[in-house]
Design a protein around this motif. Structure first.
Motif, PDB file in Angstrom:
ATOM      1  N   ALA A 297      11.598   2.690 -35.634  1.00  0.00           N
ATOM      2  CA  ALA A 297      10.912   3.691 -36.463  1.00  0.00           C
ATOM      3  C   ALA A 297      10.475   3.075 -37.795  1.00  0.00           C
ATOM      4  O   ALA A 297       9.364   3.337 -38.276  1.00  0.00           O
ATOM      5  N   GLN A 298      11.336   2.241 -38.365  1.00  0.00           N
ATOM      6  CA  GLN A 298      10.976   1.571 -39.617  1.00  0.00           C
ATOM      7  C   GLN A 298       9.804   0.613 -39.398  1.00  0.00           C
ATOM      8  O   GLN A 298       8.923   0.509 -40.255  1.00  0.00           O
ATOM      9  N   GLY A 299       9.793  -0.067 -38.255  1.00  0.00           N
ATOM     10  CA  GLY A 299       8.668  -0.959 -37.934  1.00  0.00           C
ATOM     11  C   GLY A 299       7.365  -0.178 -37.841  1.00  0.00           C
ATOM     12  O   GLY A 299       6.322  -0.620 -38.347  1.00  0.00           O
ATOM     13  N   ARG A 300       7.439   0.986 -37.171  1.00  0.00           N
ATOM     14  CA  ARG A 300       6.235   1.822 -37.073  1.00  0.00           C
ATOM     15  C   ARG A 300       5.790   2.308 -38.451  1.00  0.00           C
ATOM     16  O   ARG A 300       4.602   2.344 -38.760  1.00  0.00           O
ATOM     17  N   GLU A 301       6.761   2.665 -39.278  1.00  0.00           N
ATOM     18  CA  GLU A 301       6.448   3.131 -40.633  1.00  0.00           C
ATOM     19  C   GLU A 301       5.817   2.011 -41.450  1.00  0.00           C
ATOM     20  O   GLU A 301       4.862   2.240 -42.201  1.00  0.00           O
TER      21      GLU A 301
ATOM     22  N   ARG B 257       2.288   1.667 -40.337  1.00  0.00           N
ATOM     23  CA  ARG B 257       1.494   2.787 -40.850  1.00  0.00           C
ATOM     24  C   ARG B 257       1.169   2.571 -42.333  1.00  0.00           C
ATOM     25  O   ARG B 257       0.024   2.770 -42.769  1.00  0.00           O
ATOM     26  N   LEU B 258       2.161   2.134 -43.099  1.00  0.00           N
ATOM     27  CA  LEU B 258       1.936   1.902 -44.523  1.00  0.00           C
ATOM     28  C   LEU B 258       0.964   0.751 -44.758  1.00  0.00           C
ATOM     29  O   LEU B 258       0.131   0.811 -45.671  1.00  0.00           O
ATOM     30  N   LYS B 259       1.044  -0.288 -43.948  1.00  0.00           N
ATOM     31  CA  LYS B 259       0.092  -1.398 -44.064  1.00  0.00           C
ATOM     32  C   LYS B 259      -1.324  -0.891 -43.804  1.00  0.00           C
ATOM     33  O   LYS B 259      -2.269  -1.255 -44.518  1.00  0.00           O
ATOM     34  N   SER B 260      -1.425  -0.071 -42.774  1.00  0.00           N
ATOM     35  CA  SER B 260      -2.741   0.472 -42.435  1.00  0.00           C
ATOM     36  C   SER B 260      -3.261   1.357 -43.574  1.00  0.00           C
ATOM     37  O   SER B 260      -4.434   1.278 -43.932  1.00  0.00           O
ATOM     38  N   GLU B 261      -2.387   2.184 -44.135  1.00  0.00           N
ATOM     39  CA  GLU B 261      -2.792   3.041 -45.254  1.00  0.00           C
ATOM     40  C   GLU B 261      -3.190   2.189 -46.462  1.00  0.00           C
ATOM     41  O   GLU B 261      -4.139   2.532 -47.172  1.00  0.00           O
ATOM     42  N   LYS B 262      -2.467   1.104 -46.690  1.00  0.00           N
ATOM     43  CA  LYS B 262      -2.787   0.224 -47.810  1.00  0.00           C
ATOM     44  C   LYS B 262      -4.172  -0.382 -47.615  1.00  0.00           C
ATOM     45  O   LYS B 262      -4.988  -0.406 -48.549  1.00  0.00           O
TER      46      LYS B 262
ATOM     47  N   ASP C 117      26.412   3.062 -28.554  1.00  0.00           N
ATOM     48  CA  ASP C 117      25.719   4.185 -29.191  1.00  0.00           C
ATOM     49  C   ASP C 117      25.218   3.801 -30.581  1.00  0.00           C
ATOM     50  O   ASP C 117      24.077   4.098 -30.946  1.00  0.00           O
ATOM     51  N   ASN C 118      26.084   3.134 -31.354  1.00  0.00           N
ATOM     52  CA  ASN C 118      25.679   2.686 -32.694  1.00  0.00           C
ATOM     53  C   ASN C 118      24.499   1.721 -32.613  1.00  0.00           C
ATOM     54  O   ASN C 118      23.561   1.801 -33.408  1.00  0.00           O
ATOM     55  N   TYR C 119      24.566   0.798 -31.652  1.00  0.00           N
ATOM     56  CA  TYR C 119      23.472  -0.164 -31.462  1.00  0.00           C
ATOM     57  C   TYR C 119      22.176   0.567 -31.114  1.00  0.00           C
ATOM     58  O   TYR C 119      21.125   0.270 -31.686  1.00  0.00           O
ATOM     59  N   SER C 120      22.259   1.530 -30.199  1.00  0.00           N
ATOM     60  CA  SER C 120      21.057   2.269 -29.790  1.00  0.00           C
ATOM     61  C   SER C 120      20.445   3.014 -30.974  1.00  0.00           C
ATOM     62  O   SER C 120      19.229   2.979 -31.172  1.00  0.00           O
ATOM     63  N   ARG C 121      21.308   3.678 -31.752  1.00  0.00           N
ATOM     64  CA  ARG C 121      20.790   4.411 -32.922  1.00  0.00           C
ATOM     65  C   ARG C 121      20.172   3.446 -33.935  1.00  0.00           C
ATOM     66  O   ARG C 121      19.095   3.719 -34.482  1.00  0.00           O
ATOM     67  N   ALA C 122      20.834   2.314 -34.179  1.00  0.00           N
ATOM     68  CA  ALA C 122      20.306   1.334 -35.136  1.00  0.00           C
ATOM     69  C   ALA C 122      18.986   0.753 -34.637  1.00  0.00           C
ATOM     70  O   ALA C 122      18.042   0.563 -35.418  1.00  0.00           O
ATOM     71  N   PHE C 123      18.898   0.488 -33.341  1.00  0.00           N
ATOM     72  CA  PHE C 123      17.672  -0.060 -32.766  1.00  0.00           C
ATOM     73  C   PHE C 123      16.531   0.947 -32.879  1.00  0.00           C
ATOM     74  O   PHE C 123      15.401   0.576 -33.224  1.00  0.00           O
ATOM     75  N   GLU C 124      16.817   2.213 -32.615  1.00  0.00           N
ATOM     76  CA  GLU C 124      15.791   3.251 -32.760  1.00  0.00           C
ATOM     77  C   GLU C 124      15.341   3.373 -34.212  1.00  0.00           C
ATOM     78  O   GLU C 124      14.151   3.532 -34.483  1.00  0.00           O
TER      79      GLU C 124
END
Length: 175
Positions: free
Chosen positions: A103-107, A110-115, A92-99
């Motif tokens: 999400a951080q990768g997507r963020e 997104r920030l690179k694109s905004e930049k 469960d901890n692994y799944s939450r950390a992976f998610e």
């Protein structure tokens, strides 16, 4: 029948064990089986108390071993359950950390694109300011008037800005 050697009506001294009548004619006092049995008991062969004690000791040992085995099995079951719970919690901890990582990768993307978009917006604004300053609408008019040589280099106005815009457009198209 003497009844000493048998309770089912068959004499223990009969040769084939099927003759119920042999004991029928023998008194208990004259039974050979009884006589031989009494001699054996008198000689010590009839004392089975030590065997009974050994049997009881072995039975107790089996009970003790069985109890110890059951306790050990129960301990292993409890440990197994504990390990299964720890494994589930780790999964469960692994799944939450992976998610969170996804999400951080997507963020980050997104920030690179905004930049990039902010850079494009700034450079387009610079282009607009330069073109307004030169009194032209686009780079072709500026080239035609030969105004770029005297004011800004061609690389600054076109190459850097247009390449950045093209790079962002290519990245968006690839997605």
């Amino acid at each position: 029948m003497c009844g000493y050697c048998s309770t089912d009506g068959r004499c223990a001294v009969s040769k084939n064990g099927r003759e119920p009548d042999i004991c029928a004619n023998v008194d208990t006092e004259h039974c050979l089986y009884k006589e031989y049995a009494e001699r054996l008991v008198e000689s010590g062969y009839g004392d089975v108390s030590e065997y009974k004690a050994e049997i009881e000791r072995l039975r107790q040992e089996v009970r003790d071993t069985d109890k110890m085995a059951r306790n050990t099995i129960e301990q292993y079951r409890a440990k197994n359950e504990e390990l299964e719970n720890a494994l589930k919690q780790s999964e469960d901890n692994y799944s939450r950390a992976f998610e969170r990582l996804k999400a951080q990768g997507r963020e980050i993307e997104r920030l690179k694109s905004e930049k990039k978009q902010a850079q494009i917006d700034v450079l387009n604004k610079v282009k607009d300011i330069v073109f307004d300053y030169l009194g032209v609408k686009n780079i072709k008019e500026a080239e035609a008037l030969s105004l770029l040589d005297s004011t800004l280099t061609y690389d600054v106005v076109t190459c850097g800005i247009d390449e950045l815009i093209e790079e962002v457009q290519n990245e968006r198209a690839a997605k």
